[in-house]
Design a protein around this motif. Structure first.
Motif, PDB file in Angstrom:
ATOM      1  N   ALA A   1     -43.631 103.649  44.278  1.00 14.04           N
ATOM      2  CA  ALA A   1     -43.355 104.251  42.972  1.00 14.04           C
ATOM      3  C   ALA A   1     -43.363 103.171  41.905  1.00 14.04           C
ATOM      4  N   VAL A   2     -43.625 103.605  40.681  1.00 14.37           N
ATOM      5  CA  VAL A   2     -43.511 102.741  39.506  1.00 14.37           C
ATOM      6  C   VAL A   2     -42.559 103.426  38.549  1.00 14.37           C
ATOM      7  N   GLU A   3     -41.615 102.646  38.039  1.00 12.93           N
ATOM      8  CA  GLU A   3     -40.610 103.167  37.120  1.00 12.93           C
ATOM      9  C   GLU A   3     -40.687 102.418  35.796  1.00 12.93           C
ATOM     10  N   GLY A   4     -40.261 103.073  34.742  1.00 13.06           N
ATOM     11  CA  GLY A   4     -40.175 102.451  33.429  1.00 13.06           C
ATOM     12  C   GLY A   4     -39.168 103.203  32.590  1.00 13.06           C
TER      13      GLY A   4
ATOM     14  N   LEU B   1     -40.984 112.176  33.057  1.00 12.04           N
ATOM     15  CA  LEU B   1     -39.581 111.963  32.733  1.00 12.04           C
ATOM     16  C   LEU B   1     -38.741 112.407  33.921  1.00 12.04           C
ATOM     17  N   VAL B   2     -37.873 111.491  34.413  1.00  6.89           N
ATOM     18  CA  VAL B   2     -37.057 111.819  35.575  1.00  6.89           C
ATOM     19  C   VAL B   2     -35.570 111.914  35.245  1.00  6.89           C
ATOM     20  N   ARG B   3     -35.153 111.244  34.172  1.00  4.48           N
ATOM     21  CA  ARG B   3     -33.750 111.377  33.746  1.00  4.48           C
ATOM     22  C   ARG B   3     -33.572 110.722  32.388  1.00  4.48           C
ATOM     23  N   GLU B   4     -32.400 110.994  31.818  1.00  2.26           N
ATOM     24  CA  GLU B   4     -32.043 110.441  30.513  1.00  2.26           C
ATOM     25  C   GLU B   4     -30.546 110.190  30.516  1.00  2.26           C
ATOM     26  N   ASP B   5     -30.140 109.097  29.862  1.00  2.00           N
ATOM     27  CA  ASP B   5     -28.704 108.813  29.838  1.00  2.00           C
ATOM     28  C   ASP B   5     -28.119 108.814  28.424  1.00  2.00           C
TER      29      ASP B   5
ATOM     30  N   TYR C   1     -38.804 107.100  33.225  1.00  3.41           N
ATOM     31  CA  TYR C   1     -40.042 107.713  33.694  1.00  3.41           C
ATOM     32  C   TYR C   1     -40.416 107.112  35.041  1.00  3.41           C
ATOM     33  N   ALA C   2     -41.191 107.880  35.822  1.00  2.39           N
ATOM     34  CA  ALA C   2     -41.626 107.377  37.128  1.00  2.39           C
ATOM     35  C   ALA C   2     -42.873 108.116  37.573  1.00  2.39           C
ATOM     36  N   VAL C   3     -43.574 107.475  38.471  1.00  3.91           N
ATOM     37  CA  VAL C   3     -44.660 108.094  39.214  1.00  3.91           C
ATOM     38  C   VAL C   3     -44.516 107.581  40.635  1.00  3.91           C
TER      39      VAL C   3
END
Length: 170
Positions: free
Chosen positions: A125-128, A148-152, A158-160
């Motif tokens: 996976a790649v996250e940013g 978009l995978v989450r927000e704080d 973001y991830a793939v």
């Protein structure tokens, strides 16, 4: 590390000497830096890259790159990985362009090249992440195929990821 080539860009691996030049703000012979390069984020990336080099010796395959225009070699930003993959095979990515290079799709083009590079080299996976108010960066990650995978409240993450066995041997 080899350079990554896209239709309009060349992502050139950053070595120790290049990172030191970024920190000093003084281009070396043959360097063609675009107006505004390096900025504070580029210098922070160079510092992080030097820490990775000091700890691991060399970063392959997940290092830092200068983003150059293929037509004239002008450096218009930086992109790359924040370090080696973690125990689960995940890497974190970052990128930035000088103001004059923004709005042309270069960031998404560079990010797509980094995502493909990570996939080919076995990352799971790649996250940013980006500030909630940085909608331009959010559009870049979405255009490159990240979701978009989450927000704080402060950051959007973001991830793939790829299915097991999706990486090709290199």
């Amino acid at each position: 590390m080899d350079a990554l080539t896209t239709p309009r860009l060349l992502l050139v691996p950053l070595d120790r000497e290049g990172a030191l030049r970024l920190l000093s703000g003084v281009p070396g012979p043959g360097d063609r830096w675009g107006p505004g390069y390096p900025d504070a984020a580029d210098r922070a990336g160079a510092e992080r890259h030097l820490r990775v080099l000091a700890g691991a010796g060399c970063p392959p395959p997940f290092g830092a790159y200068e983003v150059r225009l293929r037509g004239d070699g002008l450096v218009v930003g930086g992109a790359g990985f924040h370090g080696p993959a973690d125990a689960r095979g995940r890497v974190t990515v970052g990128y930035g362009l000088v103001p004059g290079a923004r709005g042309h799709g270069y960031a998404a083009e560079a990010l797509r090249a980094l995502l493909e590079h990570a996939r080919r080299h076995g990352a799971s996976a790649v996250e940013g992440d980006t500030a909630v108010e940085n909608t331009a960066s959010q559009r870049v990650m979405a255009a490159a195929g990240m979701r978009l995978v989450r927000e704080d409240g402060r950051l959007r993450f973001y991830a793939v990821s790829w299915a097991a066995g999706a990486a090709e041997s290199s």
